[in-house]
Design a protein around this motif. Structure first.
Motif, PDB file in Angstrom:
ATOM      1  N   ARG A 160      -7.130  -4.970  10.196  1.00 17.24           N
ATOM      2  CA  ARG A 160      -7.281  -3.569   9.801  1.00 17.24           C
ATOM      3  C   ARG A 160      -8.328  -2.841  10.647  1.00 17.24           C
ATOM      4  O   ARG A 160      -9.230  -2.191  10.136  1.00 17.24           O
ATOM      5  N   VAL A 161      -8.187  -2.966  11.956  1.00 22.57           N
ATOM      6  CA  VAL A 161      -9.031  -2.230  12.900  1.00 22.57           C
ATOM      7  C   VAL A 161      -8.160  -1.687  14.025  1.00 22.57           C
ATOM      8  O   VAL A 161      -6.988  -2.055  14.180  1.00 22.57           O
ATOM      9  N   ARG A 162      -8.759  -0.825  14.851  1.00 21.14           N
ATOM     10  CA  ARG A 162      -8.055  -0.196  15.959  1.00 21.14           C
ATOM     11  C   ARG A 162      -8.962  -0.146  17.190  1.00 21.14           C
ATOM     12  O   ARG A 162     -10.176  -0.249  17.099  1.00 21.14           O
ATOM     13  N   ASN A 163      -8.310   0.037  18.332  1.00 15.91           N
ATOM     14  CA  ASN A 163      -9.008   0.414  19.565  1.00 15.91           C
ATOM     15  C   ASN A 163      -9.951  -0.681  20.052  1.00 15.91           C
ATOM     16  O   ASN A 163     -11.165  -0.516  20.077  1.00 15.91           O
ATOM     17  N   LEU A 164      -9.379  -1.816  20.439  1.00 15.87           N
ATOM     18  CA  LEU A 164     -10.167  -2.890  21.015  1.00 15.87           C
ATOM     19  C   LEU A 164      -9.304  -3.684  21.982  1.00 15.87           C
ATOM     20  O   LEU A 164      -8.085  -3.510  22.052  1.00 15.87           O
ATOM     21  N   THR A 165      -9.960  -4.592  22.738  1.00 10.55           N
ATOM     22  CA  THR A 165      -9.273  -5.425  23.718  1.00 10.55           C
ATOM     23  C   THR A 165      -9.623  -6.878  23.477  1.00 10.55           C
ATOM     24  O   THR A 165     -10.785  -7.232  23.272  1.00 10.55           O
ATOM     25  N   GLY A 195      -3.268   3.126  10.422  1.00  9.08           N
ATOM     26  CA  GLY A 195      -2.771   1.770  10.512  1.00  9.08           C
ATOM     27  C   GLY A 195      -3.546   0.936  11.512  1.00  9.08           C
ATOM     28  O   GLY A 195      -4.258   1.441  12.383  1.00  9.08           O
ATOM     29  N   ALA A 196      -3.405  -0.369  11.392  1.00  3.44           N
ATOM     30  CA  ALA A 196      -4.033  -1.289  12.341  1.00  3.44           C
ATOM     31  C   ALA A 196      -3.257  -1.284  13.654  1.00  3.44           C
ATOM     32  O   ALA A 196      -2.035  -1.128  13.675  1.00  3.44           O
ATOM     33  N   GLY A 197      -3.981  -1.455  14.758  1.00  3.03           N
ATOM     34  CA  GLY A 197      -3.301  -1.528  16.045  1.00  3.03           C
ATOM     35  C   GLY A 197      -4.023  -0.765  17.131  1.00  3.03           C
ATOM     36  O   GLY A 197      -5.254  -0.773  17.182  1.00  3.03           O
ATOM     37  N   ASP A 198      -3.235  -0.128  18.007  1.00  2.00           N
ATOM     38  CA  ASP A 198      -3.796   0.613  19.135  1.00  2.00           C
ATOM     39  C   ASP A 198      -4.762  -0.280  19.915  1.00  2.00           C
ATOM     40  O   ASP A 198      -5.888   0.104  20.218  1.00  2.00           O
ATOM     41  N   MET A 199      -4.311  -1.499  20.233  1.00  3.51           N
ATOM     42  CA  MET A 199      -5.176  -2.461  20.924  1.00  3.51           C
ATOM     43  C   MET A 199      -4.374  -3.151  22.017  1.00  3.51           C
ATOM     44  O   MET A 199      -3.145  -3.062  22.079  1.00  3.51           O
TER      45      MET A 199
END
Length: 370
Positions: A228-233, A256-260
């Motif tokens: 449940r987090v976003r924006n990471l690598t 939502g979770a994602g964008d990674m």
């Protein structure tokens, strides 16, 4: 040389000499040296912003609470080892003697009694920022080796976190963390864990480009759990002998979770068998699992020989979450996915917009994705 050039050179010299051209170090920055038999917590309590606590080789039986920004805890490498206090009474006595009486001994004892090794703790009103933990080992804590909450720019580097009851290195409600070149092995749950919060449901937190890179995760239930987090690598990690390599977990909450991005990892032979929990079925042989994720890119990974009989087994598995959230608009591209069983690529559930492009694989469910 023209008169104008001479003037410019003179101005540059003044700026450099005055220190205005670079970030000046803190005037009171100091290094506190802790030796075996001494208290790490006492040194942390005495430190000021910008200070370093150097922990000499040896074994230290305590838990450490950090509530100040701009501190560095640095060991001498694997020869600096933190373990739990021998008994609860010892932990309580250590807290009472090393922390000022203004209410902080209870917080230190809470870190120890919760079973954590090093706690970095801010508040909802004020993050703890720019704390670095590096070059030491945390072993055998009942819960987590490192636990962070309400932090910004936490760096954990060259740390070994092993044989802890839950997570090796974990954080919630935090931003811009860098977890790099660590070893997380034989922990009860995830080697590395990042979440919005572990105590309640809620939309995904923007981690503001957190990084998990260059780590080795082995023998855990899951190598890395991203919940449940976003924006990471997540990149350039080595994950083997876990029950699963990477889990990206979302739910029906918004955002939502994602964008990674999950890229350039080596994820192989994660064939340890883990029993079912109240959240998940039994896990074995899972490389990368997305469940309830959106707009996540999985690319250029080497995903080999992950074999199991769980519903989540396979190389890259898109699996509808157990609370009904779908996987949408994810891209699985240019991965080498071979020798995984029952399938190299799996796309289950009702999600839309997911793309499988340019992967080197042999068998998929549904067919036709290889």
């Amino acid at each position: 040389m023209t008169k104008r050039q001479i003037i410019c050179l003179a101005c540059t010299a003044v700026v450099v000499a005055s220190g205005l051209g670079a970030a000046a170090p803190s005037a009171h920055a100091a290094t506190h040296v802790v030796r075996p038999g001494e208290s790490i917590q006492k040194a942390v309590d005495a430190a000021k912003s910008g200070d370093t606590i150097f922990i000499a080789p040896g074994t230290y039986r305590e838990s450490v609470l950090v509530t100040k920004s701009n501190l560095t805890l640095r060991g001498a490498g694997r020869t600096t080892v933190l373990k739990p206090a021998a008994t609860t009474a010892t932990a309580t006595a250590t807290a009472a003697t090393t922390v000022p009486a203004a209410g902080r001994s209870a917080a230190v004892n809470a870190c120890a009694s919760a079973g954590n090794g090093i706690c970095v703790t801010g508040t909802a009103d004020k993050d703890v920022g720019n704390v670095t933990i590096r070059s030491l080992t945390l072993s055998g804590y009942k819960k987590n080796g490192i636990w962070a909450t309400e932090t910004d720019r936490l760096t954990v580097r060259n740390v070994t976190s092993e044989k802890n009851g839950t997570w090796g290195i974990a954080q919630q409600q935090s931003t811009r963390a860098v977890f790099r070149d660590n070893i997380a092995r034989d922990n009860g749950d995830a080697g590395i864990f990042i979440a919005n919060t572990v105590e309640r449901e809620g939309g995904a937190v923007d981690t503001k480009k957190a990084v998990i890179a260059g780590n080795r995760m082995s023998g855990n239930r899951i190598g890395a759990t991203i919940r449940r987090v976003r924006n990471l690598t997540v990149h350039s990690n080595d994950m083997t002998a876990n029950c699963a390599g990477v889990f990206v977990v979302g739910d029906e909450s918004e955002p939502g979770a994602g964008d990674m991005t999950i890229r350039a990892n080596k994820i192989y032979k994660n064939n340890k068998s883990c029993p079912a929990t109240n959240r998940l079925p039994a896990i074995q042989g899972s490389g990368i699992v997305l469940t309830g994720a959106e707009t996540t890119t999985v690319r250029n990974n080497l995903i080999l020989d992950n074999v199991g009989v769980s519903p989540l087994s396979g190389g890259v598995v898109l699996f509808q979450s157990f609370v009904g959230a779908s996987n949408d608009d994810n891209e699985i591209r240019n991965n080498r996915v071979r020798g995984n069983s029952p399938y190299d690529l799996v796309n289950k559930g009702t999600g839309t917009g997911n793309q499988f492009v340019g992967n080197s694989c042999q068998v998929s469910e549904p067919t036709g994705m290889c």
